[in-house]
Enzyme design. Structure first.
Site, PDB file in Angstrom:
ATOM      1  N   ASP A   1       6.537  -9.851   1.032  1.00 44.65           N
ATOM      2  CA  ASP A   1       5.571  -8.767   0.804  1.00 44.65           C
ATOM      3  C   ASP A   1       5.091  -8.158   2.105  1.00 44.65           C
ATOM      4  O   ASP A   1       4.781  -8.859   3.058  1.00 44.65           O
ATOM      5  CB  ASP A   1       4.356  -9.247   0.016  1.00 44.65           C
TER       6      ASP A   1
ATOM      7  N   ASP B   1      -3.756  -7.470  -4.386  1.00 44.56           N
ATOM      8  CA  ASP B   1      -3.238  -7.145  -3.051  1.00 44.56           C
ATOM      9  C   ASP B   1      -4.381  -7.091  -2.030  1.00 44.56           C
ATOM     10  O   ASP B   1      -4.406  -6.220  -1.152  1.00 44.56           O
ATOM     11  CB  ASP B   1      -2.444  -5.832  -3.061  1.00 44.56           C
TER      12      ASP B   1
ATOM     13  N   ASN C   1      -0.202   0.467   1.184  1.00 45.72           N
ATOM     14  CA  ASN C   1       1.223   0.500   0.824  1.00 45.72           C
ATOM     15  C   ASN C   1       1.456  -0.292  -0.454  1.00 45.72           C
ATOM     16  O   ASN C   1       1.113  -1.472  -0.465  1.00 45.72           O
ATOM     17  CB  ASN C   1       2.085  -0.145   1.912  1.00 45.72           C
TER      18      ASN C   1
ATOM     19  N   ARG D   1      -4.317 -14.184   5.518  1.00 45.87           N
ATOM     20  CA  ARG D   1      -4.089 -14.015   6.972  1.00 45.87           C
ATOM     21  C   ARG D   1      -4.035 -15.297   7.772  1.00 45.87           C
ATOM     22  O   ARG D   1      -4.230 -15.278   8.981  1.00 45.87           O
ATOM     23  CB  ARG D   1      -5.183 -13.116   7.569  1.00 45.87           C
TER      24      ARG D   1
HETATM   25  O1  DOR Z   1      -1.119  -2.056   2.167  1.00 44.69           O
HETATM   26  C1  DOR Z   1      -0.596  -3.147   2.258  1.00 44.69           C
HETATM   27  N1  DOR Z   1      -1.085  -4.089   3.076  1.00 44.69           N
HETATM   28  N2  DOR Z   1       0.502  -3.401   1.543  1.00 44.69           N
HETATM   29  C2  DOR Z   1       1.212  -4.520   1.727  1.00 44.69           C
HETATM   30  O2  DOR Z   1       2.178  -4.693   1.043  1.00 44.69           O
HETATM   31  C3  DOR Z   1       0.842  -5.494   2.756  1.00 44.69           C
HETATM   32  C4  DOR Z   1      -0.597  -5.421   3.029  1.00 44.69           C
HETATM   33  C5  DOR Z   1      -0.990  -6.159   4.261  1.00 44.69           C
HETATM   34  O3  DOR Z   1      -0.475  -7.231   4.522  1.00 44.69           O
HETATM   35  O4  DOR Z   1      -1.902  -5.676   4.946  1.00 44.69           O
HETATM   36 ZN    ZN Z   2       3.051  -5.321  -0.648  1.00 41.46          ZN
END
Ligand code: DOR
Ligand code: ZN
Length: 428
Positions: A155, A308, A281, A68
């Site tokens: 992404d 992730d 996601n 972030r």
């Molecule tokens: O659930 C998700 N959150 N999938 C992603 O691909 C991005 C991620 C995010 O940046 O929070």
């Molecule tokens: Zn993703």
């Protein structure tokens, strides 16, 4: 010099799974592996770790984290992210580029990379495939590569335009750099974060059908057939996508796959008990999908386990499921989830999971990491595969958005060593 003695050393890159000792030299490299402790004197070492009963493995490599930084540091920043990584047994992580601003310029990238160099673990950075992650215009990949990007990704946002995708794949092929893709076809999505099926119906949500994933993944894999870029399909969630990948590999198409610990460990049912915290996601899917993901890892169709790690604030995740952002933190629960739900069940061996956590991701990104070879950087994790622990409600991460808080897991990281330095020590 440091000595780690009597541990069960598992180093899939060298086909090692045996009780052995490891010596680390004063420059932070692996000097020796074998039966050393009994034939040397303790005074030779300034640090001795008795790893009896524990596993000693290469530090984990995660090709998919969200720290972030810049711009969204109320969720996480590179410092708290790095300490979450160390606590999870990770010594190398690769940050996604969906920051604010996104990493689409050499200027943003260079500033970030210079700060990432100061951290206790190796934090590497991707850059965007398209300007502003808008899916319309490619970034200047060559200059971003020169500025320090280790891969390219949008992404968080799938890329719809096929012509653009072809150009992206061709450019990444020419530059010999991985391109990692988030595969959820917007045209097939009704709502993100929850699998389309029984649970989305119960919650009155449109849902994300699995075809949104496997159709777009299949398209990109086939577009890559004649190009041969290092195409990495991110966070595979559907069993059908595993079948697509397996078939593609049989056809000789160059493609790699990632799976997350949460998709290996849980199903859409978690959304019923944990609500927004289990929104992610692509979504958690069915038990059939979960089993297929594990089989995909077992037979090598899926190459890597990547977390992730997606921190969000408590306020954001307190929103109703239709409004909360998708994603969950993952670095500090990864090993426990994987061991509990794939190793203790007899589906995978420790060696198989460690391979997907170390040498496979390191090789794709050409990193000097992921093995315990003599002369390699002493990036090491020591863990207890049997120890049971309860996931706490606070983390080294700045965020707490985990649906696994309060759950009992097996497999606990005890010590993480990066470049010969101890960067994490379990106090519990
Ligand atoms: O659930 C998700 N959150 N999938 C992603 O691909 C991005 C991620 C995010 O940046 O929070
Ligand atoms: Zn993703």
């Amino acid at each position: 010099m440091k000595l780690i003695k009597h541990g069960r050393v598992i180093d899939p890159a060298n086909n090692i799974d045996e009780i052995a000792d490891i010596v680390i030299d004063d420059n932070g490299y692996i000097k020796e592996i074998g039966n050393i402790a009994e034939s040397s004197t303790e005074t030779e070492y300034d640090y001795i770790y008795d790893a009896t009963g524990k596993v000693v493995a290469p530090g984990f490599v995660d090709v998919h984290v969200h720290f972030r930084d810049p711009g969204l540091t109320y969720k996480e920043d590179i410092t708290t992210g790095a300490s979450a990584a160390a606590a999870g047994g990770y010594t190398t992580v690769i940050c996604m580029a969906n920051t604010k601003p996104p990493v689409d310029s050499a200027e943003t990238l260079k500033e970030l990379v210079s700060r990432e160099k100061q951290l206790p673990v190796h934090v590497l950075q991707t850059a965007n495939v398209t300007m502003g992650m808008q899916g319309k215009e490619l970034t200047d990949m060559k200059s971003l590569l020169t500025a320090g990007a280790v891969g390219f990704t949008d992404d968080g946002v799938p890329i719809s335009d096929e012509r653009l995708m072809v150009n992206a794949l061709k450019t990444c092929k020419k530059l010999d750099v991985p391109i990692s893709l988030h595969e959820e076809d917007p045209a097939l999505m009704q709502s993100a974060g929850v699998n389309k099926g029984a649970v989305s119906e119960a919650l009155n949500l449109g849902g994300a059908p699995d075809e949104a994933e496997y159709v777009l993944a299949a398209r990109d894999i086939m577009l890559n057939r004649k190009i041969g870029a290092k195409l990495d399909i991110q966070h595979i969630s559907s069993g059908v996508t595993v079948d697509v990948l397996r078939a593609a590999k049989k056809m000789g198409i160059r493609v790699y796959g990632e799976v997350t610990p949460q998709h290996l460990a849980s199903t859409e049912d978690l959304v019923l008990s944990k609500g927004s915290l289990a929104r992610v996601n692509p979504p958690l899917r069915t038990e059939e999908d979960r089993k297929a993901l594990i089989r995909g890892l077992a037979d090598g169709t899926i190459d890597m386990i990547a977390t992730d790690h997606a921190p969000h604030s408590a306020e954001e995740k307190a929103k109703p499921i239709s409004e909360a952002p998708s994603g969950m933190i993952g670095l500090e629960t990864a090993l426990g989830l994987i061991i509990t739900h794939t190793v203790r069940t007899g589906d995978l061996t420790l060696s198989q999971i460690i391979k997907a956590l170390t040498v496979n991701p390191a090789q794709l990104y050409k990193l000097n990491a992921g093995t315990l070879s003599i002369g390699a950087p002493a990036d090491i994790v020591i863990f207890d595969a049997e120890e049971q622990w309860t996931v706490p409600d606070h983390f080294h991460s700045k965020a707490t958005n985990s649906p696994f808080i309060g759950m009992s897991l097996y497999g606990k990281v005890k010590t993480t060593i990066c470049s010969g330095r101890t960067v994490y020590q379990d106090e519990g």
